[in-house]
Design an enzyme around this catalytic site. Structure first.
Site, PDB file in Angstrom:
ATOM      1  N   HIS A   1       0.831  -1.208   0.000  1.00  0.00           N
ATOM      2  CA  HIS A   1       0.000   0.000   0.000  1.00  0.00           C
ATOM      3  C   HIS A   1       0.868   1.262   0.000  1.00  0.00           C
ATOM      4  O   HIS A   1       0.769   2.098   0.896  1.00  0.00           O
ATOM      5  CB  HIS A   1      -0.915   0.001   1.225  1.00  0.00           C
ATOM      6  CG  HIS A   1      -1.877  -1.131   1.254  1.00  0.00           C
ATOM      7  ND1 HIS A   1      -2.644  -1.443   2.353  1.00  0.00           N
ATOM      8  CD2 HIS A   1      -2.198  -2.058   0.309  1.00  0.00           C
ATOM      9  CE1 HIS A   1      -3.400  -2.497   2.094  1.00  0.00           C
ATOM     10  NE2 HIS A   1      -3.141  -2.882   0.851  1.00  0.00           N
TER      11      HIS A   1
ATOM     12  N   HIS B   1      -7.220  -0.199   2.260  1.00  0.00           N
ATOM     13  CA  HIS B   1      -6.333  -0.635   1.182  1.00  0.00           C
ATOM     14  C   HIS B   1      -6.340   0.423   0.077  1.00  0.00           C
ATOM     15  O   HIS B   1      -7.233   1.261   0.015  1.00  0.00           O
ATOM     16  CB  HIS B   1      -6.770  -1.998   0.668  1.00  0.00           C
ATOM     17  CG  HIS B   1      -6.679  -3.062   1.723  1.00  0.00           C
ATOM     18  ND1 HIS B   1      -6.094  -4.292   1.497  1.00  0.00           N
ATOM     19  CD2 HIS B   1      -7.095  -3.091   3.014  1.00  0.00           C
ATOM     20  CE1 HIS B   1      -6.152  -5.026   2.606  1.00  0.00           C
ATOM     21  NE2 HIS B   1      -6.766  -4.311   3.540  1.00  0.00           N
TER      22      HIS B   1
END
Length: 619
Positions: A547, A590
């Protein structure tokens, strides 16, 4: 026999796949209206939306190959096989610069003390190799973006773009007010109904947390995974946004095109051309209106710096002429996790590699369920089946959280490193063979175990992407600086303790859940399970979910911004950055879903900016 069945099933799946017909490559033109660098999550959306304007001629340059190119078996589409894609031709194979300090370092249990940072090098980008989890972040994240000087990026502004992309197929708990049904991107629950999901979610109720739609109104709660799947198979950015529109006459996609730099006119300060290597030759293509950089959080800053846009002293140290002195690459953020937390159970309720490979009626039916019905354990994205977003301080104290905003995510995995006999997961995480052997070796394939991975949601530590040299084919230097802020490390320890609390909760007692308690090398001098031990363990197993954000930060220039709220690079005309690198702060979620959103919104802004020209063409 089982291997032959698997191969046969995969071949049948490949033969029956309903991909759109790939058009023949178009000859390269000397000029396009827009040149998009990168066909990943954001670039795929941009290519789709900008080519809706039939008068515009769009070129997309992708460094990787087609998604179908790996093999006829299409293993990239099998959700459970996600970890097997690390190190493949679809992955840039990046590793971080090591920090071997025993008291302040990170990734100390990894091979050569380097963190593995998988990044997609393929049409569809990282959406082809990630764990497919669809999580947007919370309203607080985007309202903060606006407060940081980015008008038009509050939650009320971005929600319509999340919904625009989405084709919601959720069947369990979800809030229809926050989901779209007419988009290109499939979002569904995981078809695999793991026996671990129900106790995981019930444990949340035990601690005052409800089952929630984490892409709805609330920020905290427990939930089954929402993922980008269609019929139980991976549904990448390529399959969602590019495949349906590849036949458009005004869209050209060139694969295996490695961008070397963006050329800038020193007089007009306008980005005019893209130089790239393809087919053994160097090509230079002009962009009539704009060059749009969508190469991702690690490669977009690299290309900017190679082009003379970045920290002036750093560029000059590599002999690169500075066009614009901007803090490119200086605000790297990531969600560090601890991916080795393992819980042993007394029942066959977990995913074990040797059970899937065995010649048995059970394994045969698992293959039939997946390839025939799109169901079963092969549909679990890397084994992930449920999530919890929690506020750890209040969670551990059993008191109501002060705000509906998480500092830790817990990811429930239906398997663990004890079942990773082939080493796919170990290699993806980057754990050294010696560490894996010393900690998990005696239990490999012999116990049933699951994992709960604590993920740090809002790190205060900041890393950096920089150049190793002016050579465009040399990987960038990646410095995560995990746990540079000690507060991040303390939050991770609370996250680990929260995961253990969940695993030992009432709903899990029927499995006689036990924390796998072989101490990590380098931490054996500390009492196992103490805060000091977990501080040590987190520094050794510092894993990533991929991420990465914020290296081309959106915001006012005097506050460290690289791009303005319309994603235009400061000081350079005709150049935008559209990918997760523009996030001013990392979100508590996310990052693939927000990358889609950013590109949807950017496409509309670009259309607005060129509305006069569109009308002229139409007239």
């Amino acid at each position: 026999m089982i291997r032959q069945l698997l191969a046969l099933s995969l071949l049948i799946s490949a033969a029956s796949a309903t991909f759109s017909q790939k058009p023949k490559p178009k000859p390269l033109l000397p000029e396009y209206d827009f040149v998009i660098i990168g066909a990943g999550s954001a670039g795929s959306v941009l290519a789709n939306r900008l080519s809706e304007v039939s008068q515009w001629n769009i070129l997309v340059l992708e460094a990787g190959d087609e998604e179908e190119s790996m093999s006829v078996l299409r293993l990239s589409n099998v959700p459970l096989m996600a970890s097997s894609l690390y190190g493949s031709s679809f992955d840039w194979g990046y590793q971080t610069k090591p920090n071997r300090n025993r008291t302040s370092g990170y990734c100390l249990a990894m091979t050569d003390q380097k963190c593995n940072w998988p990044r997609g090098k393929v049409v569809g980008g990282t959406s082809v190799i990630n764990y497919m989890i669809y999580s947007r972040g919370t309203r607080y994240d985007f309202d903060e973006w606006e407060r940081l000087g980015n008008p038009g990026w509050a939650y009320r502004d971005v929600l319509p773009y999340f919904m625009k992309s989405e084709k919601c197929g959720l069947t369990e708990i979800y809030d229809a007010r926050f989901h779209g049904r007419g988009g290109y991107l499939d979002v569904s629950h995981v078809p695999y109904n793991s026996p671990l999901i129900e106790p995981f979610i019930r444990s949340g109720y035990e601690f005052g947390y409800r089952m929630t739609d984490y892409n709805g109104a609330g920020g905290l709660g427990f939930s089954p995974v929402q993922a980008n799947l269609r019929d139980g198979a991976r549904f990448s950015a390529n399959r969602a946004f590019l495949k349906p529109i590849r036949v458009r006459n005004n869209l050209s996609l060139v694969t295996k095109a490695h961008v070397m730099k963006i050329l800038i006119n020193p007089t007009t300060r306008r980005a005019t051309h893209v130089r790239f290597a393809h087919g053994g030759s160097i090509h230079t293509i002009r962009a009539r209106y704009e060059i749009i950089l969508s190469a991702g959080t690690l490669n977009s800053p690299q290309i900017l710096m190679l082009s003379g846009i970045g920290p002036g002293d750093h560029l000059e140290s590599h002999g690169i002429s500075v066009f614009e002195d901007l803090p490119v690459g200086l605000n790297l953020r990531d969600h560090v996790s601890m991916g080795a937390l393992t819980f042993v159970v007394n029942d066959t309720v977990t995913i074990k590699e040797n059970r899937l490979k065995s010649i048995s009626l059970w394994s045969f039916f698992e293959l039939i369920k997946y390839y025939g019905l799109g169901q079963g354990s092969f549909t679990a994205p890397g084994g992930a089946v449920a999530l919890a977003f929690i506020h750890t301080d209040s969670f551990l104290k059993n008191i109501p959280p002060p705000i509906d905003y998480p500092d830790i995510e817990l990811v429930l995995g239906a398997g663990a490193l004890t079942g990773d006999e082939s080493g796919y997961l170990r290699r993806e995480l980057g754990l050294s063979e010696q560490f894996d052997r010393e900690v998990f070796g005696r239990a490999k394939g012999k116990v049933d175990a699951f994992s709960i991975v604590p993920v740090l949601m809002r790190p205060k530590s900041r890393g950096r992407v920089s150049l190793a040299s002016r050579d465009p084919f040399q990987p960038p230097v990646l410095e995560p600086n995990y746990y540079e802020s000690h507060e991040d490390l303390l939050t991770m320890v609370r996250g680990i303790k929260s995961a253990i609390k969940v695993a030992y909760s009432g709903p899990f007692r029927r499995f006689n859940t036990q924390l796998y308690n072989v101490p990590f090398p380098g931490c054996r001098h500390l009492r196992f399970g103490s805060d000091e031990y977990w501080l040590c363990a987190a520094r050794r197993v510092s894993t990533t979910l991929g991420h990465f954000t914020s290296t081309c930060k959106m915001g006012p220039r005097d506050r460290g911004g690289v791009v303005d709220p319309r994603l235009r690079v400061y000081g350079i005309k005709g150049l935008r950055v559209v990918d997760a690198s523009v996030m001013p702060e990392i979100i508590a979620g996310h990052t693939c879903a927000p990358a889609y959103m950013i590109a949807e919104k950017a496409a509309d802004m670009i259309k607005e900016d060129y509305r006069v020209r569109i009308l002229t063409h139409l007239g």
